[in-house]
Design a protein around this motif. Sequence first.
Motif, PDB file in Angstrom:
ATOM      1  N   LYS A 140     -12.022   4.480   7.078  1.00  0.00           N
ATOM      2  CA  LYS A 140     -12.804   5.105   6.010  1.00  0.00           C
ATOM      3  C   LYS A 140     -13.625   4.078   5.229  1.00  0.00           C
ATOM      4  O   LYS A 140     -14.652   4.423   4.643  1.00  0.00           O
ATOM      5  CB  LYS A 140     -11.885   5.886   5.069  1.00  0.00           C
TER       6      LYS A 140
ATOM      7  N   LYS B  84      -0.245   3.685  10.638  1.00  0.00           N
ATOM      8  CA  LYS B  84      -1.259   4.684  10.993  1.00  0.00           C
ATOM      9  C   LYS B  84      -2.135   5.025   9.785  1.00  0.00           C
ATOM     10  O   LYS B  84      -3.356   5.100   9.897  1.00  0.00           O
ATOM     11  CB  LYS B  84      -0.592   5.949  11.546  1.00  0.00           C
ATOM     12  N   GLN B  85      -1.530   5.222   8.637  1.00  0.00           N
ATOM     13  CA  GLN B  85      -2.293   5.526   7.423  1.00  0.00           C
ATOM     14  C   GLN B  85      -3.192   4.352   7.019  1.00  0.00           C
ATOM     15  O   GLN B  85      -4.328   4.553   6.598  1.00  0.00           O
ATOM     16  CB  GLN B  85      -1.343   5.874   6.269  1.00  0.00           C
ATOM     17  N   GLN B  86      -2.683   3.140   7.183  1.00  0.00           N
ATOM     18  CA  GLN B  86      -3.483   1.959   6.884  1.00  0.00           C
ATOM     19  C   GLN B  86      -4.691   1.874   7.810  1.00  0.00           C
ATOM     20  O   GLN B  86      -5.798   1.534   7.383  1.00  0.00           O
ATOM     21  CB  GLN B  86      -2.649   0.687   7.024  1.00  0.00           C
ATOM     22  N   ASP B  87      -4.480   2.196   9.075  1.00  0.00           N
ATOM     23  CA  ASP B  87      -5.564   2.177  10.060  1.00  0.00           C
ATOM     24  C   ASP B  87      -6.636   3.214   9.702  1.00  0.00           C
ATOM     25  O   ASP B  87      -7.832   2.937   9.773  1.00  0.00           O
ATOM     26  CB  ASP B  87      -5.004   2.434  11.453  1.00  0.00           C
ATOM     27  N   GLU B  88      -6.193   4.404   9.310  1.00  0.00           N
ATOM     28  CA  GLU B  88      -7.140   5.451   8.898  1.00  0.00           C
ATOM     29  C   GLU B  88      -7.923   5.030   7.658  1.00  0.00           C
ATOM     30  O   GLU B  88      -9.129   5.253   7.562  1.00  0.00           O
ATOM     31  CB  GLU B  88      -6.392   6.761   8.640  1.00  0.00           C
ATOM     32  N   ALA B  89      -7.238   4.404   6.704  1.00  0.00           N
ATOM     33  CA  ALA B  89      -7.905   3.931   5.487  1.00  0.00           C
ATOM     34  C   ALA B  89      -8.932   2.857   5.806  1.00  0.00           C
ATOM     35  O   ALA B  89     -10.030   2.832   5.236  1.00  0.00           O
ATOM     36  CB  ALA B  89      -6.872   3.403   4.493  1.00  0.00           C
TER      37      ALA B  89
ATOM     38  N   THR C 288       0.812  -1.225   0.000  1.00  0.00           N
ATOM     39  CA  THR C 288       0.000   0.000   0.000  1.00  0.00           C
ATOM     40  C   THR C 288       0.841   1.268   0.000  1.00  0.00           C
ATOM     41  O   THR C 288       0.318   2.343  -0.276  1.00  0.00           O
ATOM     42  CB  THR C 288      -0.919   0.045   1.233  1.00  0.00           C
ATOM     43  N   LYS C 289       2.117   1.116   0.354  1.00  0.00           N
ATOM     44  CA  LYS C 289       3.019   2.271   0.490  1.00  0.00           C
ATOM     45  C   LYS C 289       2.488   3.268   1.521  1.00  0.00           C
ATOM     46  O   LYS C 289       2.608   4.476   1.366  1.00  0.00           O
ATOM     47  CB  LYS C 289       3.270   2.932  -0.862  1.00  0.00           C
ATOM     48  N   MET C 290       1.875   2.715   2.584  1.00  0.00           N
ATOM     49  CA  MET C 290       1.332   3.529   3.681  1.00  0.00           C
ATOM     50  C   MET C 290       1.898   3.033   5.002  1.00  0.00           C
ATOM     51  O   MET C 290       2.181   1.841   5.152  1.00  0.00           O
ATOM     52  CB  MET C 290      -0.199   3.416   3.744  1.00  0.00           C
ATOM     53  N   SER C 291       2.013   3.949   5.952  1.00  0.00           N
ATOM     54  CA  SER C 291       2.429   3.568   7.301  1.00  0.00           C
ATOM     55  C   SER C 291       1.280   2.820   7.977  1.00  0.00           C
ATOM     56  O   SER C 291       0.151   2.821   7.486  1.00  0.00           O
ATOM     57  CB  SER C 291       2.782   4.824   8.112  1.00  0.00           C
TER      58      SER C 291
END
Length: 148
Positions: A129, A121-126, A116-119
Motif C-alpha cells: 500500500k 502477511k499484514q506487513q507485506d500488504e502494508a 507493528t503488531k502485524m503478522s
Amino acid sequence: MKPTRLWCAALCCAFLLFATGAGAQERPYKDGPVTIVTSIKVVDGQFENYMDFLNTSWRRIQEEAKAAGMVLDYHVMGAQPHDPDEADLYLVVTYPNMATFDDMDKKMDPIAAKVTKMSIKQQDEASGKRTAMRTILGQQLLREIVFK
C-alpha cells in the motif's frame, strides 16, 4: 659442494624467506561496517504521509534492531533531484558487518511484528500500500574500509 653452489643455495633460501615474509604482510585496513542506502522517489502530495510512516513504524523498527545490536545507526536524508527520475529521499541504515545479513528475515520479522503488531502477511500488504506514497528506485550496498 662447491662454494659457488653453496652461495647460490643460500641466496635462493634467502629470497624464498623474503618473498614469503613479504606476501604475509597485513593490509593497512580492515573491513568495516556495511551500509545500505535505499533510493526513494516520493509521490507528489505524499511526502508528509510517507514521513509519518518513517517517523513511526520504520523508526521504531530501526530502534529495536539497534537495541538488539543488528543496526549501528540509521538516517533519513532528503535530496534535491536534478531530474524527475532521481531520488528525493534516501534511507541509510548501517549494520555492524556482512554476517549480520545471515538469516536477516529471521532476525527482523519478530522485531517488526512486535513493533507493528502485524503478522508478516499484514506487513507485506502494508508495504504494498505504501507504493501509493513512494517508489523504491534501488539500493546500494557500501562497505566502509577502516584504516588500521
